[in-house]
Scaffold this motif. Structure first.
Motif, PDB file in Angstrom:
ATOM      1  N   VAL A  51       0.856  -1.203   0.000  1.00  0.00           N
ATOM      2  CA  VAL A  51       0.000   0.000   0.000  1.00  0.00           C
ATOM      3  C   VAL A  51       0.882   1.239   0.000  1.00  0.00           C
ATOM      4  O   VAL A  51       1.502   1.575   1.011  1.00  0.00           O
ATOM      5  CB  VAL A  51      -0.947   0.006   1.213  1.00  0.00           C
ATOM      6  N   PHE A  96       3.175   3.634  -3.222  1.00  0.00           N
ATOM      7  CA  PHE A  96       4.259   3.362  -4.181  1.00  0.00           C
ATOM      8  C   PHE A  96       5.322   4.460  -4.137  1.00  0.00           C
ATOM      9  O   PHE A  96       5.668   5.043  -5.142  1.00  0.00           O
ATOM     10  CB  PHE A  96       3.694   3.219  -5.593  1.00  0.00           C
ATOM     11  N   SER A 146       6.383  11.159  -1.860  1.00  0.00           N
ATOM     12  CA  SER A 146       7.374  12.166  -1.473  1.00  0.00           C
ATOM     13  C   SER A 146       8.746  11.784  -2.006  1.00  0.00           C
ATOM     14  O   SER A 146       9.590  12.645  -2.287  1.00  0.00           O
ATOM     15  CB  SER A 146       7.452  12.277   0.058  1.00  0.00           C
ATOM     16  N   GLN A 168       9.737  13.502  -5.076  1.00  0.00           N
ATOM     17  CA  GLN A 168       9.954  14.950  -4.966  1.00  0.00           C
ATOM     18  C   GLN A 168      11.223  15.268  -4.192  1.00  0.00           C
ATOM     19  O   GLN A 168      11.578  16.423  -4.007  1.00  0.00           O
ATOM     20  CB  GLN A 168       8.770  15.592  -4.267  1.00  0.00           C
ATOM     21  N   GLY A 182      15.321  15.009  -2.742  1.00  0.00           N
ATOM     22  CA  GLY A 182      16.637  15.283  -3.312  1.00  0.00           C
ATOM     23  C   GLY A 182      17.304  14.042  -3.862  1.00  0.00           C
ATOM     24  O   GLY A 182      18.290  14.136  -4.603  1.00  0.00           O
ATOM     25  N   THR A 198       2.897   3.769   3.344  1.00  0.00           N
ATOM     26  CA  THR A 198       2.056   4.928   3.022  1.00  0.00           C
ATOM     27  C   THR A 198       2.692   6.267   3.373  1.00  0.00           C
ATOM     28  O   THR A 198       2.055   7.303   3.233  1.00  0.00           O
ATOM     29  CB  THR A 198       0.710   4.791   3.775  1.00  0.00           C
ATOM     30  N   ILE A 208       7.628  19.100   4.502  1.00  0.00           N
ATOM     31  CA  ILE A 208       8.482  18.502   3.472  1.00  0.00           C
ATOM     32  C   ILE A 208       7.795  17.208   3.075  1.00  0.00           C
ATOM     33  O   ILE A 208       7.979  16.160   3.697  1.00  0.00           O
ATOM     34  CB  ILE A 208       9.909  18.262   4.011  1.00  0.00           C
ATOM     35  N   GLY A 212       9.451   2.276   5.544  1.00  0.00           N
ATOM     36  CA  GLY A 212       9.451   3.694   5.171  1.00  0.00           C
ATOM     37  C   GLY A 212       8.905   4.528   6.317  1.00  0.00           C
ATOM     38  O   GLY A 212       8.902   4.111   7.477  1.00  0.00           O
ATOM     39  N   LEU A 264      15.322   7.847   2.581  1.00  0.00           N
ATOM     40  CA  LEU A 264      15.264   7.002   1.382  1.00  0.00           C
ATOM     41  C   LEU A 264      16.077   5.727   1.619  1.00  0.00           C
ATOM     42  O   LEU A 264      15.735   4.655   1.128  1.00  0.00           O
ATOM     43  CB  LEU A 264      15.837   7.754   0.180  1.00  0.00           C
ATOM     44  N   GLY A 265      17.164   5.882   2.390  1.00  0.00           N
ATOM     45  CA  GLY A 265      18.044   4.738   2.655  1.00  0.00           C
ATOM     46  C   GLY A 265      17.344   3.668   3.467  1.00  0.00           C
ATOM     47  O   GLY A 265      17.247   2.514   3.043  1.00  0.00           O
TER      48      GLY A 265
HETATM   49  C1  LIG Z   1      11.616  18.050  -1.028  1.00  0.00           C
HETATM   50  C2  LIG Z   1      12.065  16.802  -0.307  1.00  0.00           C
HETATM   51  C3  LIG Z   1      13.412  16.476  -0.275  1.00  0.00           C
HETATM   52  C4  LIG Z   1      13.838  15.316   0.379  1.00  0.00           C
HETATM   53  N1  LIG Z   1      15.142  14.914   0.250  1.00  0.00           N
HETATM   54  C5  LIG Z   1      15.511  13.720   0.764  1.00  0.00           C
HETATM   55  C6  LIG Z   1      16.786  13.176   0.472  1.00  0.00           C
HETATM   56  O1  LIG Z   1      17.560  13.732  -0.307  1.00  0.00           O
HETATM   57  N2  LIG Z   1      17.133  11.986   1.058  1.00  0.00           N
HETATM   58  C7  LIG Z   1      16.275  11.312   1.896  1.00  0.00           C
HETATM   59  O2  LIG Z   1      16.637  10.243   2.400  1.00  0.00           O
HETATM   60  N3  LIG Z   1      15.036  11.786   2.135  1.00  0.00           N
HETATM   61  C8  LIG Z   1      14.628  12.944   1.572  1.00  0.00           C
HETATM   62  N4  LIG Z   1      13.367  13.400   1.772  1.00  0.00           N
HETATM   63  C9  LIG Z   1      12.460  12.611   2.629  1.00  0.00           C
HETATM   64  C10 LIG Z   1      12.015  11.369   1.864  1.00  0.00           C
HETATM   65  O3  LIG Z   1      11.726  11.703   0.522  1.00  0.00           O
HETATM   66  C11 LIG Z   1      10.784  10.722   2.485  1.00  0.00           C
HETATM   67  O4  LIG Z   1      10.905  10.639   3.882  1.00  0.00           O
HETATM   68  C12 LIG Z   1      10.629   9.331   1.877  1.00  0.00           C
HETATM   69  O5  LIG Z   1      10.516   9.480   0.481  1.00  0.00           O
HETATM   70  C13 LIG Z   1       9.452   8.578   2.414  1.00  0.00           C
HETATM   71  O6  LIG Z   1       9.319   7.402   1.640  1.00  0.00           O
HETATM   72  P1  LIG Z   1       8.045   6.477   1.808  1.00  0.00           P
HETATM   73  O7  LIG Z   1       8.161   5.424   0.778  1.00  0.00           O
HETATM   74  O8  LIG Z   1       7.893   6.089   3.223  1.00  0.00           O
HETATM   75  O9  LIG Z   1       6.813   7.455   1.501  1.00  0.00           O
HETATM   76  P2  LIG Z   1       6.382   8.171   0.139  1.00  0.00           P
HETATM   77  O10 LIG Z   1       7.485   8.293  -0.825  1.00  0.00           O
HETATM   78  O11 LIG Z   1       5.669   9.422   0.506  1.00  0.00           O
HETATM   79  O12 LIG Z   1       5.344   7.153  -0.478  1.00  0.00           O
HETATM   80  C14 LIG Z   1       4.107   6.908   0.153  1.00  0.00           C
HETATM   81  C15 LIG Z   1       3.087   6.650  -0.935  1.00  0.00           C
HETATM   82  O13 LIG Z   1       1.902   6.110  -0.342  1.00  0.00           O
HETATM   83  C16 LIG Z   1       0.778   6.682  -0.968  1.00  0.00           C
HETATM   84  N5  LIG Z   1      -0.324   6.534  -0.015  1.00  0.00           N
HETATM   85  C17 LIG Z   1      -0.470   7.153   1.182  1.00  0.00           C
HETATM   86  N6  LIG Z   1      -1.577   6.714   1.792  1.00  0.00           N
HETATM   87  C18 LIG Z   1      -2.139   5.796   0.979  1.00  0.00           C
HETATM   88  C19 LIG Z   1      -3.316   4.976   1.065  1.00  0.00           C
HETATM   89  N7  LIG Z   1      -4.121   5.017   2.138  1.00  0.00           N
HETATM   90  N8  LIG Z   1      -3.618   4.149   0.025  1.00  0.00           N
HETATM   91  C20 LIG Z   1      -2.800   4.089  -1.073  1.00  0.00           C
HETATM   92  N9  LIG Z   1      -1.691   4.851  -1.211  1.00  0.00           N
HETATM   93  C21 LIG Z   1      -1.357   5.680  -0.180  1.00  0.00           C
HETATM   94  C22 LIG Z   1       1.203   8.101  -1.245  1.00  0.00           C
HETATM   95  O14 LIG Z   1       0.413   8.688  -2.262  1.00  0.00           O
HETATM   96  C23 LIG Z   1       2.662   7.911  -1.669  1.00  0.00           C
HETATM   97  O15 LIG Z   1       2.771   7.704  -3.062  1.00  0.00           O
HETATM   98  C24 LIG Z   1      12.900  14.525   1.088  1.00  0.00           C
HETATM   99  C25 LIG Z   1      11.534  14.836   1.044  1.00  0.00           C
HETATM  100  C26 LIG Z   1      11.119  15.939   0.305  1.00  0.00           C
HETATM  101  C27 LIG Z   1       9.628  16.190   0.166  1.00  0.00           C
END
Ligand SMILES: Cc1cc2nc3c(=O)[nH]c(=O)nc-3n(C[C@H](O)[C@H](O)[C@H](O)COP(=O)(O)OP(=O)(O)OC[C@H]3O[C@@H](n4cnc5c(N)ncnc54)[C@H](O)[C@@H]3O)c2cc1C
Length: 489
Positions: A23, A25, A55, A58, A60, A229, A252, A453, A470-471
């Motif tokens: 859940v 991507f 996120s 979007q 870095g 998510t 952010i 995540g 991201l790591g």
């Molecule tokens: C501008 C910016 C710069 C950053 N730079 C860095 C960096 O350089 N290095 C670093 O490590 N981190 C960086 N971060 C932080 C990092 O990007 C995030 O913490 C990380 O991407 C989170 O990953 P994730 O897979 O947990 O969540 P996300 O990438 O946010 O993915 C979650 C996904 O779940 C989907 N979703 C949510 N709820 C539901 C639901 N109920 N049903 C279905 N889909 C759902 C969302 O639409 C989204 O697509 C940055 C963040 C931003 C915004």
């Protein structure tokens, strides 16, 4: 929308059935989907947006990796897992998750190779200047490892790995990860928002009810559901309950970090951890800050200005504010144009006394700070905070000051400071063991439920270094996807 779990007995026939349902991507979802599909499971990823990325796309794209990657070695740096652990346990602390952090450091070279196998390319060159985001395609950058006190706790080695993209590289990274996950066989259902978990008569999670274009869609997952998510910075009520530090500051995120995965699991009795832990960035420019000083509302320095900018940001967040960047003409003119990101001083003054008046600082405070700084800088010393001599030089008028509350991130980026100068995201979430199983409040795993995540609490204690989100999202996302694939069906 209710997040209460739905008994499987209430669903006559599921609309879709797979081994592993992921859940969300973003980076963690892509990693989980890739791992589960590679392990031979049938995988579907639900994504509430109209496309993958979250996120992560979007961001870095900075990835905190080390232990001796080919990029590090090509740039002339020797590293190992213990050295990496020594730095991260200090910089991400206090209260890191030692088990996760140890696994992360020991698996870091392999994880770097996984990114490359997914199609991410890294140039074998170092960007050797303080910055949030190199404007070049260099594959390696410092993330505070060479600054005091960390350079005394671990051998200073750069570990910020970057896809070969000028500036923001999250989209490059995610294009490769999404392509790799789908090439491995994962399917994606976009515009599909998971709203509740489905639970069987034994209390095991066995599916999801989602909303798609106003209709309920039901999914059965034979092996398990992986919640990826994202965090909860976009949910004001959750921020108020758990991480009020970020209330009133910028976000952010992609705007969809509403904590829905955390909420769906919490009503099932899932435990959460480190919910108050946040990353906060102060929108000052590292290239300016290290050439001058960061002072608080009392006109006093409070940290060495060459640490990883997230660390001076955190320090700034708890200072009597507002905090200012102060530098002199020579310092300002020595900042390379490419590092200025369009930022210009907001104040200029011939003398420090005039600047004090302009910044509404207590009379004599900034003058005393600069006098003390200059006395030691003339000897290339900083007995208070041990800034690297490379950045030490007496500051002489005319002076300039920059107000970070104005923000600097490029237009189109998520809110940069919202007037406070700070923007952040959350690091706490579901309590998982290292293989991604979500723990219940009674300390046992919830069968069939996995997370990774920012929906989960990763390896972070109360600190953050770029690249560790991201790591650890991808590293533990892979582990969660693999566990779900092998957990039944
Ligand atoms: C501008 C910016 C710069 C950053 N730079 C860095 C960096 O350089 N290095 C670093 O490590 N981190 C960086 N971060 C932080 C990092 O990007 C995030 O913490 C990380 O991407 C989170 O990953 P994730 O897979 O947990 O969540 P996300 O990438 O946010 O993915 C979650 C996904 O779940 C989907 N979703 C949510 N709820 C539901 C639901 N109920 N049903 C279905 N889909 C759902 C969302 O639409 C989204 O697509 C940055 C963040 C931003 C915004």
């Amino acid at each position: 929308m209710s997040v209460a779990p739905v008994p499987a007995s209430e669903i006559d026939a599921f609309d879709h059935e797979v081994d592993v349902l992921v859940v969300g991507f973003g980076c963690a979802g892509a990693a989980a989907a890739h791992a589960a599909a590679t392990a031979g499971a049938s995988v579907t990823v639900l994504e509430r947006a109209s496309g993958a990325g979250g996120s992560s796309a979007q961001s870095g794209g900075e990835l905190y990796l080390g232990g001796g990657t080919t990029v590090q070695r090509a740039c002339g740096f020797e590293d190992d897992a213990d050295n990496m652990f020594a730095y991260l346990s200090a910089a991400l602390g206090p209260h890191v998750d030692e088990e996760k952090l140890r696994l992360y450091c020991e698996g870091s070279v392999e994880h770097f190779e996984w990114f490359r196998a997914c199609g991410v390319t890294f140039e074998e060159s170092l960007y050797d200047a303080p910055t949030w985001m190199p404007p070049t395609t260099d594959g390696l950058m410092w993330l505070g490892e060479n600054a005091w006190p960390y350079n005394e706790l671990a051998r200073a080695v750069p570990r910020g790995h970057r896809p070969a993209t000028e500036g923001w590289a999250g989209h490059t990274l995610m294009t490769s990860l999404v392509d790799a996950a789908t090439a491995a066989g994962a399917g994606i259902h976009t515009d599909t928002r998971a709203k509740s978990l489905v639970v069987d008569e034994d209390g095991a999670v066995c599916g999801v009810v989602a909303r798609r274009f106003g209709n309920d869609v039901t999914y059965r997952a034979r092996g398990g559901v992986v919640l990826t998510t994202g965090g909860f910075v976009d949910n004001e009520a959750m921020l108020e309950h758990h991480a009020p530090t970020l209330l009133g500051h910028g976000k952010i995120s992609d705007g969809l970090d509403d904590g829905s995965g955390i909420a769906m699991a919490a009503v099932l009795g899932a435990a959460t951890r480190r919910m108050d832990v946040v990353e906060a960035a102060y929108t000052a420019l590292p290239a300016m800050v290290c050439r001058g000083m960061l002072v608080n509302g009392h006109g006093a320095r409070f940290i060495n200005e060459d640490v990883y900018p997230g660390l001076w940001s955190h320090a700034a967040l708890t200072q009597p504010g507002p905090c200012w960047v102060v530098l002199d003409e020579e310092g300002l003119e020595s900042v390379p144009e490419r590092d200025l990101m369009g930022v210009r001083p907001t104040h200029a003054a011939e003398t420090v006394e005039e600047l004090e008046v302009d910044l509404a600082l207590p009379e004599g405070a900034l003058a005393a700070t600069i006098a003390a700084y200059n006395r030691h800088a003339a000897q290339r010393a900083d007995p208070l905070f041990h800034k690297d001599p490379r950045w030490l030089r007496p500051l002489v008028g005319p002076f300039a000051a920059v107000d970070p509350r104005l923000g600097f991130f490029a237009a189109g980026r998520p809110s940069a400071g919202a007037g406070s100068g700070f923007a952040g995201f959350t690091l706490g979430g579901l309590h998982t063991c290292p293989d991604g199983r979500v723990q219940s409040v009674d300390g046992t795993p919830i069968p069939g439920l996995f997370a990774a995540g920012r929906a989960s609490s990763g390896m972070h204690g109360h600190g953050y270094i770029s690249g560790t989100s991201l790591g650890d999202g991808t590293f533990f996302g892979r582990r969660a996807g693999r566990s779900a694939a092998f957990s039944g069906g």
